[in-house]
Design a protein around this motif. Structure first.
Motif, PDB file in Angstrom:
ATOM      1  N   PHE A   1      -4.296 -11.532   0.230  1.00  0.00           N
ATOM      2  CA  PHE A   1      -2.846 -11.617   0.328  1.00  0.00           C
ATOM      3  C   PHE A   1      -2.387 -13.065   0.251  1.00  0.00           C
TER       4      PHE A   1
ATOM      5  N   MET B   1       0.112 -14.458  -2.497  1.00  0.00           N
ATOM      6  CA  MET B   1       1.423 -14.976  -2.093  1.00  0.00           C
ATOM      7  C   MET B   1       1.602 -16.409  -2.586  1.00  0.00           C
TER       8      MET B   1
ATOM      9  N   VAL C   1       0.610  -9.425  -4.106  1.00  0.00           N
ATOM     10  CA  VAL C   1       0.949  -9.214  -2.698  1.00  0.00           C
ATOM     11  C   VAL C   1       1.219  -7.733  -2.457  1.00  0.00           C
TER      12      VAL C   1
ATOM     13  N   SER D   1      -0.580  -5.738   0.359  1.00  0.00           N
ATOM     14  CA  SER D   1       0.193  -4.990   1.345  1.00  0.00           C
ATOM     15  C   SER D   1      -0.251  -3.533   1.359  1.00  0.00           C
TER      16      SER D   1
ATOM     17  N   ILE E   1       2.772 -10.058   6.744  1.00  0.00           N
ATOM     18  CA  ILE E   1       3.288  -9.602   5.459  1.00  0.00           C
ATOM     19  C   ILE E   1       4.695  -9.056   5.610  1.00  0.00           C
TER      20      ILE E   1
ATOM     21  N   MET F   1       5.674 -11.946   2.943  1.00  0.00           N
ATOM     22  CA  MET F   1       5.865 -11.200   1.703  1.00  0.00           C
ATOM     23  C   MET F   1       7.285 -10.694   1.552  1.00  0.00           C
TER      24      MET F   1
END
Lengths: 549, 528, 99, 631
Positions: free
Chosen positions: D125, D129, D148, D152, D252, D257
């Motif tokens: 992640f 990101m 991402v 997720s 996240i 995110m």
């Protein structure tokens, strides 16, 4: 024999005999026919004089030798340029020696040789009372299942007459496509038909079917030949001659032998057209075109399988040869009349054969219908009415005859207690039990279906191409549809052989002698050869594509 | 003359097939190894082809030309352009994995007789298909191509009908019946297509007088070969129909789910990843190359059909209960993208389509082969029979997920590149079509994730509790495929460099140029 | 008398023969009808040759007779053997093979 | 120096690769490795940051071009990075908070046998990101964007054996995909309009094309932002996403995110500036979401869902600010950063609470926890004060600025937006107070769970508390550090062109209003949950409450329309495919077969009928021949 000669002979009867001019016969150019006829006569004598023991081998040897020699003669003539530059009419206008004739004669002879091998096959059935038996009745005259027959079987009789009969038939077939006047045509037709009627009746197993097939074939054959003859009569009435050249001349008006006084009846087109139609019908019957095809399935099924193969291959070749010559030599002036008619016939033949075949359950009948469909494809080539049309048909015939003989030869191998197991359900799982035979048969089926890299495809492509060039594009489309339908039932057989589990009581595959093996191998080789590298044979057919007038 | 490299590339597997078939019944392991080695040799040869091919060079390279059937105007003419090279590479790359994945698929059941040699047959047929496919990618003679196009049906037919998936529901007879139904359906569909094409091929001959792609194209270009508009359209339709059946394009697609469902996973991959590509390839090379005007005339209709394929295929995939059928419908959707890209007639669209053929081949192979491993373990194709596999066989689940993500074209994996190119290429000329096609992105995510969720996640089902994870052989199949997917996902340049020139040629065939941006930005470099 | 009438007669005979083939059951009779058709042809030939004033037609007639004779030989052989095995000469009984 | 940019991404990417492919043998050290690599990325970030500060404001942007990604004809996509002040802000946030959460997870996931994979996903992640915020063109941004999304998906569904988790993960991915349609269409539009989609050229020449085009692009970008940042109408996934482990929610679905949407809009500032209509829509979406989220947050009893609602609402603030144009961009990002601190802190606090309560999430079963877990209480409390905008804490500065900017929009819009933001502030204060009271105050309400295990609330291990403390620091001081003297604004100005908004009423008035509504909100909450005991079983509640518990029925709507409708559609299509498309073909085959069967009957075995067909055929033949001549 030319009519004028006879005429002179007739009128000068009063004169001393030495005045009679001897008709001029070109023996060398007629050699192929003469050899076979001679051999046929000889083998009748063999039947008469050679003791039963020796007959089989002497007959086999004699027929194969004769056919081979005759083939050599054909090759010789072709090499001598009679196919192309030196093409001519021989025997005082009775017989043409030209490209198509030689090519077809060659094809017929080769096919006959391999067919004769299957005639002579004696390994398939278990030996009966210690005598090896072939697929022909011990004594055809005996009542099926009667004591007389039993005795004959016990004595080990065999019908070696099949060899002379086959030879006579071949002789007729050799003349048929070469016939250059209607009389010769008719005689040749009868000469090869009559022996075939008999051959059909000679099966060893399922004799009732065999006899029924013979009866049907004979009656319908005679019926059709009567029509043919009447057609000849009318054409004669129209043109005042039976020779192709003269009739052609009269048709396109270059020769006028018509007596003005009788102009009202003579030379009127009704005679010509009706006569032509009847003649056409006679030939279409032999070809097995719808609606004159009805005899084909029954006869193919009932006749002894080797004979079926022989008929299916050689008869078609001969008949199409004659048809081509008739349409291209005698009636080119009539093209605009016969083309539409033939269109119709071709279409119904292609579709009819393919469609009805779908629901067949007997392998021999299936092949019969497939042969009908193929007749339709060939007709498409005939209709092209171009040199390439001729050569494409010639090529197709060559390719087709070997596939057919091979296929029927394979059919003879698959046997159960009752002889050949021709019902499709019995073929289930054959691919598991004997992959090789199944594979070979699959090759033949694919060739029938016209899958590329087999001779069937080359032939079909040649014919369709010719038809398209000849402006029969629509016919090609119909043909394509028909082949799509046809593909379905060929594939059905393959599915049966390979994808369904073998039945416990399934048939066994007999191990044939060298003879049948040779036949089948030839079939496969030719099929694949014409599939991969057809050029040489296309050249042959191309050179042979011109009729002499 | 130089060494006939292209012929060799096709001849090696062909000969290999014959040898494999000749291996005696008892030595079936030997047959397997032989097949594997042959396929690897072919891969090497294909690599050489790829290396020897100069993107900047002539359109067709490594050309071979021999007289074959004069009367039909047929020559044995080979030559590759970038597209051909890429697809040959794909084929040669996939076959070893297919062989390896199918290692045990054709081991004979004890009921069969001594003479029956399924294993040898299975691998021989696979190699035969490879040979024919490769040759058809090389053929620059329409007739030669047609012959292979048709002939390759036969081995495929036996592969589908003869070596069905052993994981079937219901009795053996029932399964056998379904299998042969699928095989026959496959053959008849394609045969009918092929026969209609045959009519068109003959028609082409009557018009052009020969079959050489290059000659005809030249003749058309310099006007020495005039083709009536109607004639051209009919011929185009004849060709296109055959290719659309093979590709397959809605509504001619229904044979694919049956075939892929009934066949073993490796064969299913062979169908959709290799053989079907011949159809789309042929559209690009023959339809556009021979009948540019007609192609342009037919484009709107074809775009619409392609769109239907994309959406329809995806939606039906969502509704499937059978894993393999689901993948099949997914492929139908993807073929929609390929065809749309081809007929968008933009550089991006066609390059995208070509890449798509390659990437779809690899990604489907990955997904389908893993699915095959899964199915052989559990003995069922029904999604409902699985659940929680991820817990017992994490590697299997992981690879399956990656395959799925590739199928839904996640950035970073190869298919994204091609799919986006196709979308952009289409959008540039047909904005509406481009937008509609983007819904495919969502639907793809839907069927892939639903499949993954139902099979891999959730509580562990009793039947799968004892399921072993991927074996080394299986890992050896999947890992390289995934590696390739990743590599082509971030660095597709080697491929695009080869494909681009070929596409430019095709574009010039159809006399189309990319639509220009309304505000061209010169200083792209300056920005860096 | 106008020879054309013979042609009409020939046509008539031919038709009678043909119809006979279609409607009669007994194989022998059917076969005889075929013969009748052949002879009708002969009559036509002879008539035409008379009208054309050449002899080709008559020659053909001779050949036809020979052929007819040959056909009788073969035909009767077949019919008789069929009759022996089935104890019936009706063509409708020979219907084992169909469809 | 520029070449370090790639390393930022490389480090966590390497971590992900090693951890995911490494296999069991890495289980021992996996989490340390992951944390180390995340931290190293953070260090690199700091180095670059220092370097950047060393330069003059205008040439702080750095570029690195790795290689050409997709070169096809005019279509040129590169793997190339751009690190300017905006990206740098994100880099520090992501790597910083990310590292902290890595540390936290070491403790939180201690008893999970798949911890290694968890850290692999976390690293994945972080890498994705960073790619998202470092990309120098939209296609590469798309790459990170989906990356991402994947991370997720994997992390929400980390506990895949729970069907609810798997479903939530799938839902999140699908809803995001809908947003992705927007992004991809936007990119296509850019390509057809500008012939490129690299930030530089596109944004420079944005003005040269029609406003219509730009509006279209803007709206498509907004759609994408809605998907990623859980804005109405694509917000439905965020609540369910709480199925994931709490650190995931913190990192996240709170800090990083979900704020990508804000980044996207701020990054595309030039496009939006030239497309006022698009901007208006952005502000509307922001406003609606901030109320929506707030209302949902008030009704939830699940602590994480309540926080999720709050996240939605806070991001609504950011989007709204971003929609305001140059007067708002900087504040959007500023609120984003402060929110990153305190919301992450809050989530970690919630996680720590659950950790002590056998993963119980229902706040009605908490109560009086302050004595059991003091550290959590304090850190959570600071986060709470920050988010409700208690004067002096970070939330105060960022939110207050946004409210000002909203008023400064001017005209009725300005008044409406301002009012909405104020109302939002009030509700925020309300629901956060509610959470606070229900969790840490009042009497204890927990009872034995299903297995009859009496929860023993206890403070979490150091590995968890330390990150919480650090984040608490952030949430206290970040605002002041950024806000006082407009440091943050000047820092971002070169990227987002800042201009001072002039609200119709004085800034002071607005500030006092903000404080006032905050006090009101707290007061109401206190009256409802502080004064009288909290019922363990939730009361039926008002219509609004019940609606809010069900995410204001938006989910039900989705289910009714898309899920049910979709199912019917696919079912019917499967039927169509089988019976219609396939049926036609099979029908034809059957037809031919039937015809064959019928024709076959003609072959009836009777010689005489064969003869008839021949006779008839001949007749037809003759007729046809004569006919041909006739015509």
């Amino acid at each position: 024999m030319n009519a004028l000669a006879v005429h002179s002979l007739w009128t000068t009867a009063a004169e001393p005999l030495n005045k009679i001019p001897a008709p001029k016969i070109e023996y060398t150019q007629l050699a192929p026919v003469l050899i076979v006829v001679g051999a046929a006569v000889l083998s009748v004598l063999v039947e008469a004089f050679v003791p039963r023991k020796g007959r089989y081998f002497s007959q086999l040897f004699l027929s194969v030798a004769a056919l081979a020699a005759s083939f050599a003669a054909v090759v010789g003539l072709a090499a001598g340029g009679y196919g192309t530059t030196k093409a001519r009419i021989a025997a005082m206008g009775a017989i043409a020696v030209d490209g198509p004739a030689l090519f077809l004669q060659g094809t017929i002879l080769l096919a006959s040789i391999v067919a004769v091998f299957t005639f002579a096959e004696r390994r398939l059935d278990p030996a009966d009372h210690g005598h090896q038996v072939d697929s022909f009745a011990a004594e055809a005259a005996a009542v099926p299942g009667g004591d007389h027959e039993k005795a004959a079987v016990k004595a080990g009789f065999t019908t070696t007459e099949v060899f002379p009969l086959a030879l006579f038939a071949v002789a007729g077939m050799l003349v048929f496509p070469a016939a250059n006047d209607l009389l010769t045509l008719f005689i040749a037709l009868e000469v090869f038909s009559l022996p075939l009627y008999l051959l059909c009746a000679l099966a060893r197993r399922k004799r009732l079917l065999s006899q029924e097939a013979a009866l049907k074939y004979f009656l319908l054959g005679a019926f059709s030949s009567a029509f043919l003859l009447f057609g000849i009569a009318l054409l004669y009435g129209y043109a005042g001659s039976v020779s192709y050249a003269t009739i052609a001349g009269v048709v396109d008006g270059s020769v006028s032998s018509v007596n003005p006084a009788l102009a009202d009846t003579m030379g009127n087109d009704a005679l010509l057209l009706i006569g032509f139609a009847l003649l056409l019908m006679g030939l279409l019957f032999k070809v097995g075109a719808v609606p004159f095809h009805m005899w084909t399935p029954d006869v193919y099924q009932g006749a002894p399988t080797p004979v079926t193969g022989f008929m299916a291959a050689a008869t078609k070749v001969a008949a199409f040869g004659a048809l081509l010559r008739l349409l291209y030599v005698v009636l080119p002036g009539l093209t605009w009349d016969w083309r539409p008619v033939m269109w119709g016939v071709a279409i119904v033949t292609m579709l009819g054969g393919a469609v009805v075949a779908i629901t067949q359950t007997d392998i021999k009948r299936l092949l019969a219908y497939s042969s009908i469909a193929h007749a339709g494809f060939l007709l498409a080539g005939v209709i092209a009415a171009t040199p390439s049309g001729i050569s494409s048909v010639l090529f197709y015939l060559g390719a087709y005859s070997f596939v057919t003989i091979g296929a029927f030869a394979v059919v003879t191998l698959v046997r159960d207690a009752g002889g050949e197991a021709t019902h499709l359900s019995k073929w289930a799982g054959l691919g598991r039990r004997s992959p090789l035979v199944a594979a070979v048969f699959a090759v033949f089926l694919l060739a029938f279906a016209g899958i590329p890299l087999t001779s069937g495809f080359s032939g079909k492509f040649a014919v369709f191409k010719a038809a398209a060039e000849g402006g029969a594009g629509a016919l090609v489309v119909v043909g394509v549809l028909a082949s799509a339908i046809a593909a379905f039932f060929y594939i059905r057989v393959i599915v049966l052989m390979f994808f369904s589990e073998p039945k416990a009581d399934g048939p066994t595959v007999a191990v044939p002698s060298v003879l049948t093996t040779l036949t089948i191998t030839t079939g496969v080789v030719v099929t694949l050869l014409l599939g991969f590298a057809p050029q040489y044979f296309l050249d042959l057919a191309g050179q042979a594509g011109v009729f002499v007038r | 003359m130089s060494f006939p490299l292209l012929t060799a590339t096709a001849a090696v597997p062909a000969v290999g097939a014959i040898l494999t078939a000749a291996v005696p019944a008892a030595r079936r392991t030997a047959a397997k190894w032989l097949a594997l080695i042959v396929s690897l040799v072919t891969l090497v040869l294909a690599g050489i082809v790829f290396a020897r091919f100069e993107p900047g060079g002539d359109r067709y390279q490594l050309v071979e030309s021999h007289s074959w059937i004069r009367d039909f105007g047929v020559r044995y003419e080979l030559g590759v352009d970038g597209i051909g090279v890429a697809l040959i590479a794909l084929t040669a790359l996939l076959i070893p994995f297919i062989v390896l994945a199918g290692w045990h698929d054709a081991d004979p059941l004890e009921t069969s007789s001594k003479r029956w040699r399924p294993t040898q047959g299975f691998f021989a047929l696979i190699l035969m298909v490879e040979a024919m496919v490769i040759l058809s990618f090389e053929a620059t003679d329409v007739f030669l191509f047609y012959i292979l196009f048709e002939a390759m049906l036969i081995p495929m037919y036996f592969l589908i009908g003869g070596f069905g998936d052993r994981a079937h529901s219901g009795s053996d007879e029932n399964a056998a019946a379904q299998r042969s139904y699928a095989a026959v359906k496959f053959l008849l569909y394609n045969l009918v297509g092929g026969l209609i094409m045959l009519a068109a091929v003959i028609g082409l001959y009557t018009v052009a007088g020969n079959f050489s792609l290059t000659e005809i194209a030249e003749a058309r270009a310099n006007g020495s070969l005039e083709m009536a508009t109607s004639t051209e359209r009919w011929l185009f339709l004849g060709f296109f129909f055959a290719f659309a059946v093979k590709a397959p394009l809605w509504p001619l697609h229904t044979w694919l789910p049956n075939a892929m469902g009934e066949a073993t996973a490796p064969v299913a991959v062979l169908i959709t990843a290799v053989v079907d590509k011949v159809g789309t390839f042929a559209m690009l090379r023959f339809c556009l190359g021979l009948f540019p005007e007609a192609s342009k005339w037919a484009t709107p209709a074809i775009i619409v059909l392609a769109l239907i394929s994309i959406v329809y295929g995806a939606l039906v995939a969502v509704g499937q209960r059978d894993i393999k059928r689901l993948v099949a419908y997914a492929s139908i959707s993807h073929f929609g993208f390929i065809i749309m890209g081809i007929f968008a007639m933009t550089t991006q669209g066609q390059s995208g389509a070509t890449l798509y053929m390659v990437n779809h081949g690899i990604s489907t192979a990955a997904l389908m082969l893993v699915a095959g491993f899964l199915i052989t373990r559990r003995g069922s194709r029904l999604i409902a029979d699985y659940g929680g596999v991820q817990k017992v066989a994490p590697v299997l689940a992981g690879t399956f997920l990656i395959g799925g993500l590739a199928t839904l074209s996640l950035p970073g994996l190869a298919p994204f590149v091609s799919e986006f190119l196709v979308l952009v290429g289409t959008f540039a000329r047909y904005p509406v079509a481009g937008i509609v096609a983007t819904t495919g992105i969502v639907l793809a995510a839907l069927y892939v994730l639903v499949l993954y969720q139902r099979t891999m996640t959730g509580p562990v089902k009793e039947e799968v509790r004892s399921m072993p994870d991927l074996r080394p052989r299986e890992l050896a199949v999947v890992a390289p495929l995934i590696a390739v997917l990743l590599f082509l996902g971030v660095f597709p340049k080697p491929l695009t460099d080869v494909v681009d020139p070929a596409v430019r040629h095709t574009m010039s065939d159809v006399q189309r140029t990319d639509p220009q941006p309304e505000v061209p930005v010169q200083n792209v470099e300056a920005a860096k | 008398m106008n020879p054309v009438n013979y042609l009409y007669l020939a046509a008539l005979l031919f038709t009678i023969g043909a119809v006979g083939v279609l409607i009669r059951r007994n194989a022998i009779v059917v076969f005889m009808c075929v013969e009748l058709m052949l002879n009708a042809c002969n009559l036509a030939f002879v008539t035409f040759s008379r009208m054309h004033g050449n002899l080709d037609g008559q020659i053909v007639a001779f050949f036809t007779m020979v052929v007819a004779a040959a056909e009788v030989v073969v035909g009767l052989a077949i019919i008789v053997s069929v009759f022996r095995s089935r104890h019936s000469a009706s063509v409708d009984d020979a219907g084992l093979m169909k469809l | 120096m520029d070449n370090l940019i790639a390393l930022l991404i490389a480090a966590p990417l390497l971590g992900a690769a090693v951890l995911l492919c490494g296999g069991r043998r890495l289980d021992k050290i996996g989490h340390w490795l992951g944390t180390l690599l995340a931290a190293s990325s953070f260090v690199i970030g700091l180095v670059l940051f220092a370097d950047m500060l060393g330069r003059s404001a205008d040439d702080r942007a750095m570029y690195q071009h790795l290689f050409s990604w997709i070169p096809v004809g005019g279509f040129q996509a590169d793997i190339a990075f751009q690190l300017d002040q905006l990206s740098m802000t994100f880099v520090l946030l992501i790597t910083g908070v990310g590292t902290l959460i890595h540390v936290y997870s070491i403790g939180y996931m201690e008893h999970d046998e798949r911890r290694r994979r968890f850290f692999g996903y976390l690293n994945l992640f972080v890498a994705a990101m960073l790619l998202l915020v470092l990309a120098d063109n939209y296609l590469l941004l798309y790459f990170g964007w989906e990356g991402v999304g994947l991370a997720s998906y994997l992390l929400i569904g980390f506990w895949q054996h729970k069907p609810s988790a798997a479903t939530a993960a799938k839902k999140a991915f699908l809803v995001n995909r809908v947003g992705d349609i927007g992004l991809s269409i936007a990119i296509m539009l850019m390509f057809t309009t500008f012939g490129t989609f690299a930030f530089g050229p596109v944004l420079e020449s944005a003005g040269e094309t029609s406003e219509g085009k730009l509006t279209a692009i803007g709206l498509m970008l907004l759609l994408a932002a809605c998907g990623k940042s859980a804005q109405v109408p694509l917000q439905s996934w965020l609540g369910d996403a709480m199925e994931g482990p709490t650190p995931v929610s913190a990192l996240i679905h709170a800090a990083t995110m979900v704020t990508a949407g804000v980044y996207l809009i701020v990054r595309s500032a030039d496009i939006f500036n030239a497309a006022p209509d698009a901007q208006l829509v952005v502000t509307v979406v922001g406003a609606v979401t901030l109320l929506f989220g707030a209302i949902v947050g008030c009704a939830k009893d699940d602590i994480k869902k309540a926080l999720a609602g709050s996240t939605m609402s806070q991001i609504g603030y950011m989007i709204l600010a971003a929609g305001l144009g140059p007067i708002g961009y900087a504040f959007a990002i500023m609120h984003l950063v402060t929110h990153g601190f305190f919301k992450a802190g809050l989530f970690l606090g919630a996680g720590s609470v659950m950790h002590g309560m056998n993963d119980e999430v229902d706040m009605r079963k908490y109560g009086g926890l302050r004595k059991y877990m003091p550290v959590t209480f304090v850190t959570f409390g600071l986060g709470y004060l920050a988010i409700i905008g208690f004067p002096g804490l970070s939330g105060f500065f960022s939110k207050d600025k946004i409210i000002e900017a909203a008023f400064a929009k001017g005209g009725t819009e300005g008044w409406i937006l301002g009012a909405v933001t104020l109302l939002g502030a009030a509700i925020t204060a309300y629901y956060m107070t509610r959470v606070m009271l229900m969790t840490f105050f009042g009497e204890k309400r927990w009872q034995p769970d299903a297995e009859g295990r009496e929860p023993h609330p206890h403070e979490s291990p150091k590995s968890m508390t330390i990150p919480m403390v650090l984040l608490a620091f952030g949430s206290v001081f970040a605002g002041g550090v950024f806000g006082i003297g407009d440091r943050f604004v000047t820092w971002l100005e070169p990227v987002t062109a800042f201009e001072h908004g002039h609200p119709p009423i004085s800034a002071g008035a607005i500030t006092s209003a903000t404080v006032a509504v905050m006090v009101i909100g707290v007061g109401i909450a206190y009256l409802q949950y502080g004064r009288r005991p909290v019922p363990v079983v939730a009361p039926r509640g008002s219509l609004l409450t019940r609606a809010a518990r069900r995410d204001l029925l938006q989910d039900d709507f989705n289910h009714a329309v898309f899920v049910t409708g979709g199912t019917h559609l696919t079912r019917s299509l499967v039927y169509v495919d089988h019976s219609l498309v396939d049926g036609v073909v099979n029908g034809t085959a059957a037809g031919v077969g039937g015809l064959s069967g019928r024709l076959r009957k003609l072959q009836n075995g009777y010689v005489r009928s064969y003869a008839v067909s021949m006779f008839g055929g001949t007749a037809v033949l003759i007729a046809a021949t004569l006919l041909m001549r006739a015509v």
